[in-house]
Design an enzyme around this catalytic site. Sequence first.
Site: not given
Length: 784
Positions: A262-263
């Site tokens: 994920t970011d």
Amino acid sequence: MMFTSCANADQVTKNGIDQDEVLSKLSLEDKAHFVIGVGMKGFSGDDAVIGATQSLVPGAAGTTYPLDSLGIPAVVLADGPAGLRIDATREGDSATYYCTHFPIGTLLASTWNTKLIDEVGLAIGEEVKEYGADVLLAPAINIMRNPLCGRNFEYYSEDPVVAGKTAAAYITGVQKNGVGTSIKHFAANNQETNRMNTDAHISQRALREIYLKGFEIAIKEAKPWTVMTSYNYINGVYTSESKDLVTTILRDEWGYEGTVMTDWFGGKDGARQMWAGNDMLQPGKNEQFDSIVAGVRSGKLAEADLDLCVKRTLNLVEKSPRFQGYQYSNKPNLEAHAAVTRQSAAEGMVLMKNEAFPAPSKGGKKPLPFKESVKNVALYGCTSYDFIAGGTGSGNVNHAYVVSLLDGLKNGGYTVSDELKTAYEQYIADAKEAQKKALEELAMKDRQAATLASFMPGTLPAEKQFTPDELAAQADAADVAIITIGRISGEFLDRKVADFNLNDSEKQLIQQVCDVYHKAGKQVVVLLNIGGVIETASWKDLPDAILCAWQAGQEGGNSVVDVLSGKQSPSGKFTMTWPIKFSDAYSSKNFPIDEDPRIDMLNQGQKGDVKNVDYTDYEEDIYVGYRYFDSFDVPVSYPFGYGLSYTTFDYSNASCSADGDAITVTVTVRNTGNHEGKEVVELYVSAPDNKAANKPAKELKAYAKTKQLKAGESETLTLTVNAADLASFDEAASAWVVAEGEYQFLVAASSQDIKATLAANVKAQQTKAHDVMKPQVQMNLLRR
Ligand code: BGC
């Protein structure tokens, strides 16, 4: 509801780590820890596992979770993309850990030189490896949908072929070092406003042809170790929770075998992210851990799906220098890299204008490159003295120095007016002091606003003005004037319309300097030290030359002077269109304009229904950038693919041949001027009956750059397009479809400067794709 499982443990390859054995020793809690990072102080929840791994490489963005008893180390993940982002100094340590600040992504793409970008990647990757990091969180390749996106400086282009090819070269270069990359932000992170909660409404066709295409090209070509999902939703689903995106398209259709992360703090539902195939949640928070454990316990998440994420995270660890026991030196070759950044930056600068003054009939010459007679330079614009190396936020780099234009000119043997220097230095110091005071006052009133402001790009001072008499005296003493116009932007914040336009102080400075210097028979050069497109139409007639230097990294001033002096001939071209007015870009109808930057916090993670904030309708559909301007005949200030040189080129012998599925175009480019130079050749394709078929008037399909051609020298370039590259995404059929017929192949120097038109017949073909990621709302999509 239980998520339907698709886990197939056989898909995961075994290497040095016996994955089954590791898995057999992990409890459910261990697995949940392993797939989330080690947390971030103050953001991950009170009892998050914030481990010692954060001091492995201080200032890195995060690490994976170590399983010490099983010999699985934490691997270090650090930003990108303009260089490695780690802390330059460490407590109780007198050594420094500065990294080279390379040019911003936009400049690199503007070189159109994949070999050079590969070399830049190689240099960046060496710093990653020698400073003990394992994965560089770069490149960032979102499409420049609108000129105001705050992170356009990190991105490459409005065109997916340029974005994809640039990224592939960058990834290849970095990964040659045996370290990883993370191509980001997958996908459609095209605005910063409310980026963690905004829903991008995009047609399946635009998604496939524009927003995913660049990722597809780079991922297939260069195999990045990791892919970073974006913060936003697409068509109602967070990208990190979208199995359609992360498994069906990325893995099943494109054959991606790496790890997905994920970011930072992206997405909400940890169990759903695992189910989707988003293997790693960075930097991790308590609620994600809880959601994964509860998900498995309740039967909502199949443990086999979690195991698959664990295995793919183990794959990443296994490849890392840290797992391989690499002894890093903390001594990358910074000197060699300074030379790499200096040279690459010069190659991506775009010469926008270079006209003789006075008129050639009166003996006038083009201002650039500077003639031998140019010795004394009058330097205007605050940014000339305080050069901007790159943008702010995670895309920044902790560099040891930035060569300003002032220093670059001195290094190049020019004399710069001392009077101007003294006046500007005082003016800038006063402006900075005032800004500091304002921030302190804000902190007293509103601490949260002040903290936020400290993350955001600061504002540049208004331009200093001079009286006509002062200017006349300065003109008298100088051989030429340079005015630098600066812009700074960065993560968390989209630019404002006022930032696109020049402000009154800038306009007045340009007008007055041009008036006075022209009266004195002297030339004026405007230099743009910017990270994104600005308005040019209203003032570009005034100066004699305009050079877009972008934000050129720590050697910026030297790189600019290499170009001004003629040591290096400019050969950059624009990878985006420069509209006349901001509102000319069709996407401007659907883009957050001047919104409150605190919107994320004010919303407290809740999705509202404010247009362009909580959701954005991509109504321009596939008509992004030149696909819009050229298809709808909307005039522009500078077209996509535009850039001048100090020399001129002639295109000849253009020909086209088809061999099976490949169409090959060759063209001979000759340097017809009297200066060395390189030329970028662009190949656009126009589909049969494109208007009736609702396709763009032309689309870039390939490009190539000549070597450095001496005056009179020629080179024959070969550009290849596969028939499959001509496909459009047909939503009704859920397939990539190539229509049968005669296609035109346009050999061009820019999207509006076509040098030769060729034709080839192409047979129909169709490739099935999955019918996924449909918009859930009706949009008024633009059609031709
Ligand atoms: C950015 C990413 C970056 C990450 C880690 C996020 O805020 O969007 O591009 O890699 O932080 O620093």
